[in-house]
Design an enzyme around this catalytic site. Sequence first.
Site: not given
Length: 243
Positions: A16, A87, A152
């Site tokens: 997605r 990705n 992150y």
Amino acid sequence: MNRLDDKVALITGGARGQGAAEAELFVKAGAQVVITDVLDAEGRATAERLGAACEFLHHDVVSEDDWNSVVETIVALHGRLDILVNNAGIFRMVGLIETSLAMWQQMIDINQTGVFLGMRTAAPAMQANSSGSIINISSIAGMRGASVAHAYSASKWAVRGMTKSAAIELAPSGVRVNSVHPGIIDTNMLDEFGPMRDNIESRIPLGRVASADEVGKLVLFLASDDASYCTGQEFVVDGAMTS
């Protein structure tokens, strides 16, 4: 424009969002695409939607065995691997003090170690053909500090550095490695911002968030022979947020 004719591409996190958008662009450009993810139902649905030129394989990017299996399967089925898009990733809005060790480790495992395993596993298949393109999806959090996304940010800075090291090492064998640094993109990750979303969007000089296709078109360029002399570089898609 069949810029990827006769090329075989692997896109992780392709079920997605940005990965699926990249897969659709790659298929339209003539590639045979394998998308992988841990989201099996969504991954199969995306592959079915994109047609015969797209296949889905279950794949946990933290698993060394999964990486070996996926790359071996692709080479067995298609005879080669030309493009890897690292990705797959996760995003959490958590500051330094609030970040647990478990959360830190999960972020590093998926966002950083997954990229390392991908490059390490895919590179020999590309070297066998003296060509290839690896695109690592980082973030603008890998270009500057991110005070409320500590783990992150750390993982995405690492991806930037790993990209440059791999680019130097793999260049003599014809394999290119670049990183892409998206800003605020209209995918599921936007949900993590919660009530901060409007404030963050207001700080984008271009005045809007980007679509996944706007990142995907840059990834397509880097995957293609049009980018034949681009390696070891970071490419920013952020509407001037880091300018």
